[in-house]
Design a protein around this motif. Structure first.
Motif, short mmCIF file in Angstrom:
data_model
loop_
_atom_site.label_atom_id
_atom_site.label_comp_id
_atom_site.label_asym_id
_atom_site.label_seq_id
_atom_site.Cartn_x
_atom_site.Cartn_y
_atom_site.Cartn_z
N GLY A 1 4.81 -6.84 14.27
CA GLY A 1 4.50 -5.48 14.69
C GLY A 1 3.07 -5.10 14.39
O GLY A 1 2.45 -5.64 13.46
N LYS B 1 8.36 -11.45 16.39
CA LYS B 1 7.39 -10.44 16.84
C LYS B 1 6.80 -9.76 15.62
O LYS B 1 7.52 -9.21 14.78
N LYS C 1 12.48 -0.67 19.76
CA LYS C 1 12.97 -1.95 19.22
C LYS C 1 14.46 -2.11 19.52
O LYS C 1 14.93 -3.22 19.79
N HIS D 1 2.13 -2.26 13.31
CA HIS D 1 2.12 -1.28 12.24
C HIS D 1 1.08 -1.71 11.20
O HIS D 1 1.03 -2.88 10.82
N GLY E 1 13.95 -2.16 7.87
CA GLY E 1 15.02 -2.43 8.84
C GLY E 1 15.27 -1.13 9.57
O GLY E 1 14.41 -0.23 9.57
N VAL E 2 16.45 -1.02 10.20
CA VAL E 2 16.81 0.28 10.80
C VAL E 2 17.38 1.13 9.68
O VAL E 2 18.35 0.74 9.02
N LEU E 3 16.75 2.27 9.43
CA LEU E 3 17.17 3.13 8.32
C LEU E 3 18.15 4.19 8.82
O LEU E 3 17.93 4.78 9.89
N PRO F 1 15.46 7.95 8.17
CA PRO F 1 14.10 7.41 8.27
C PRO F 1 13.21 7.78 7.08
O PRO F 1 12.22 7.11 6.84
N GLY G 1 8.81 4.39 17.46
CA GLY G 1 8.69 2.95 17.66
C GLY G 1 9.99 2.20 17.42
O GLY G 1 10.22 1.14 18.01
N MET G 2 10.84 2.73 16.54
CA MET G 2 12.10 2.03 16.27
C MET G 2 13.05 2.12 17.46
O MET G 2 13.85 1.21 17.71
N ASP H 1 7.64 -5.43 21.88
CA ASP H 1 9.01 -5.77 21.45
C ASP H 1 9.82 -6.28 22.64
O ASP H 1 10.59 -7.22 22.53
N THR I 1 8.43 -5.25 11.24
CA THR I 1 7.70 -3.98 11.34
C THR I 1 7.40 -3.40 9.96
O THR I 1 7.63 -4.05 8.94
N GLY I 2 6.92 -2.16 9.96
CA GLY I 2 6.56 -1.52 8.71
C GLY I 2 7.69 -0.68 8.13
O GLY I 2 7.44 0.37 7.54
N1 LIG Z 1 15.70 5.11 11.77
C1 LIG Z 1 14.52 4.50 11.59
N2 LIG Z 1 14.46 3.39 10.82
C2 LIG Z 1 13.28 2.73 10.60
N3 LIG Z 1 12.11 3.14 11.14
C3 LIG Z 1 12.10 4.24 11.93
C4 LIG Z 1 13.31 4.96 12.19
N4 LIG Z 1 13.01 6.00 13.02
C5 LIG Z 1 11.69 5.95 13.24
N5 LIG Z 1 11.13 4.89 12.60
C6 LIG Z 1 9.69 4.55 12.63
O1 LIG Z 1 9.49 3.44 13.50
C7 LIG Z 1 8.45 2.64 12.93
C8 LIG Z 1 8.47 1.26 13.58
O2 LIG Z 1 7.94 1.37 14.87
P1 LIG Z 1 6.42 0.98 15.16
O3 LIG Z 1 5.51 1.57 14.13
O4 LIG Z 1 6.15 1.25 16.60
O5 LIG Z 1 6.50 -0.58 14.94
P2 LIG Z 1 5.48 -1.76 15.20
O6 LIG Z 1 4.16 -1.16 15.62
O7 LIG Z 1 5.43 -2.47 13.88
O8 LIG Z 1 6.10 -2.59 16.26
C9 LIG Z 1 8.75 2.66 11.46
O9 LIG Z 1 7.65 2.30 10.67
C10 LIG Z 1 9.15 4.14 11.25
O10 LIG Z 1 8.01 4.93 11.01
#
Ligand SMILES: Nc1ncnc2c1ncn2[C@@H]1O[C@H](COP(=O)(O)OP(=O)(O)O)[C@@H](O)[C@H]1O
Ligand SMILES: CC(=O)N[C@@H](CCC(=O)OP(=O)(O)O)C(=O)O
Length: 276
Positions: free
Chosen positions: A7, A5, A228, A9, A195-197, A200, A224-225, A172, A191-192
Motif C-alpha cells: 500500500g 500489494k 480493499k 500509505h 487488518g480490517v478493524l 477504525p 481506502g479500506m 488494490d 496497508t497502514g
Molecule cells: N474499518 C477499518 N479498518 C482498517 N482501516 C480502515 C477502516 N476504515 C477506514 N480505514 C482506513 O483505511 C486505510 C487503508 O486504506 P489506504 O490508506 O487507502 O491504504 P493503502 O494506501 O495502504 O492502500 C487505513 O489506514 C485506515 O485509515
C-alpha cells in the motif's frame, strides 16, 4: 504463486516488504509485487502545486479525481519514485525485479469510465471526463515469462485505455486482477492498519476473519479500506483461495500475513453458487 500489494500509505515500510519477499523468492515462491503510492502522489502534487481531489461514490468507496495534470503527477510518482525504490530494494536483497506500469507491454488494459457518481455536499452528482478506467484484461503471458525467467514483476497503475491513453486505476483492484489471472493461491494486501478493524479508531479491534456478501459494504469500513474489500471480493469470486489484508508496518509483513496475522477474507456461503 503469491501476489502481494504494498500500500501507498505513508507508514508502510517498503524495505521491510522487499526484504521479507526476497526470502520467499529464494525459497522458490513465485511472487508478483503490486504497489500504489497515494501518499507519494499527494506529496509530489503538493511540491508541484497541482491540486488533488477525491470522489466518494454513494457506496462510500473513494477514488482520486484524475484530470490530465493529476494523471501526469500519478505517473511521475509511481513510475519515477515508488517503483524504482521497490526495484532497488529487491535488487539489494538479491532478487531481480522488473518494474512495469499497466501501460508497459499492454500489461493492464482498461475501459475509460464515461461517468462517475459522487456524493458532493450530501447530493449525488455525475462527474464526466475523468481519466480513470476499469480494468478489462491483463497480459498474463508477459508476467508468466518474467516469472519463468526468475524476475519479480513490480506492477502499478496507470493502465492502458483502448484509445492509447493512460488511465488511473486502483492498485488494490490491479492486485486482485493479477492474482485471478495468474491463479495465485494467495493475495496479500498490506496497508497502514493491522487488518480490517471493527472500530477504525481502535488498532486492537482487528477482525481475524471477515465473510463478505455480494455487494454490501461492511459497517465501520471507510475510505481506502472500502476499496480493499471490493478488491478482495473480486479476487475471491474469481477463485483466488486465500485473501488477506494485513499490516504493512511490521518487520516481516508478508510472512506475518501468511502466518495468520491480519484479516482473512472469505465469501459468505449465501453468496456462493450452489454446488452441483
Ligand atoms: N474499518 C477499518 N479498518 C482498517 N482501516 C480502515 C477502516 N476504515 C477506514 N480505514 C482506513 O483505511 C486505510 C487503508 O486504506 P489506504 O490508506 O487507502 O491504504 P493503502 O494506501 O495502504 O492502500 C487505513 O489506514 C485506515 O485509515
Ligand atoms: C483510481 C485511484 O484512486 N487510483 C489510485 C492509484 C494509486 C493507489 O491505488 O495507491 P494506494 O495503494 O496508495 O491506494 C490513486 O490515484 O490514488
Amino acid at each position: 504463486m503469491l501476489v502481494v500489494k504494498c500500500g501507498g500509505h505513508a507508514e508502510v515500510d517498503p524495505l521491510a516488504v522487499c526484504r521479507d519477499l526476497s526470502g520467499l523468492v529464494r525459497a522458490g515462491e513465485q511472487v508478483v509485487l503490486v504497489h500504489g503510492g497515494s501518499a507519494e502522489v499527494d506529496g509530489l502534487a503538493r511540491r508541484l502545486g497541482v491540486p488533488m481531489r477525491r470522489m466518494v461514490a454513494p457506496d462510500g468507496v473513494s477514488a482520486r479525481r484524475t484530470d490530465a495534470a493529476t494523471l501526469e503527477v500519478l505517473h511521475l510518482a509511481l513510475a519515477g519514485a515508488v517503483k524504482p525504490r521497490l526495484v532497488r530494494a529487491l535488487a539489494g536483497a538479491g532478487v531481480s525485479a522488473v518494474g512495469l506500469t499497466g501501460v508497459d507491454g499492454g500489461l493492464l488494459l482498461a475501459r475509460r469510465k464515461g461517468t462517475h457518481r459522487a456524493v458532493v455536499n450530501g447530493r449525488t452528482v455525475i462527474i464526466r471526463g475523468d481519466h480513470s478506467g476499469r480494468i478489462t484484461a491483463v497480459n498474463g503471458r508477459l508476467l508468466r515469462s518474467l516469472l519463468a525467467d526468475g524476475h519479480v514483476p513490480v506492477v502499478s497503475p496507470p493502465a492502458l485505455a483502448e484509445d492509447g491513453g493512460a488511465v488511473n486505476v486502483d492498485a488494490d483492484r490491479v492486485a486482485a486482477m493479477l492474482a485471478a489471472e495468474l491463479r495465485a493461491t494467495r493475495l496479500v494486501l498490506l496497508t497502514g492498519a493491522s487488518g480490517v478493524l471493527a472500530d477504525p479508531a481502535d488498532e486492537r479491534s482487528v477482525r481475524p476473519t471477515l465473510a463478505l456478501t455480494g455487494t454490501a459494504g461492511v459497517d465501520g469500513v471507510r475510505a481506502g479500506m472500502a476499496i480493499k474489500l471490493v478488491a478482495a471480493r473480486e479476487a475471491l469470486l474469481a477463485g483466488v483461495p486465500g485473501v488477506v489484508i494485513a499490516d504493512g508496518r511490521s518487520a516481516q509483513p508478508v510472512s506475518a500475513a501468511l502466518a495468520g496475522a491480519g484479516t482473512r477474507l472469505t465469501m459468505a456461503p449465501t453468496t456462493m453458487r450452489p454446488a452441483r
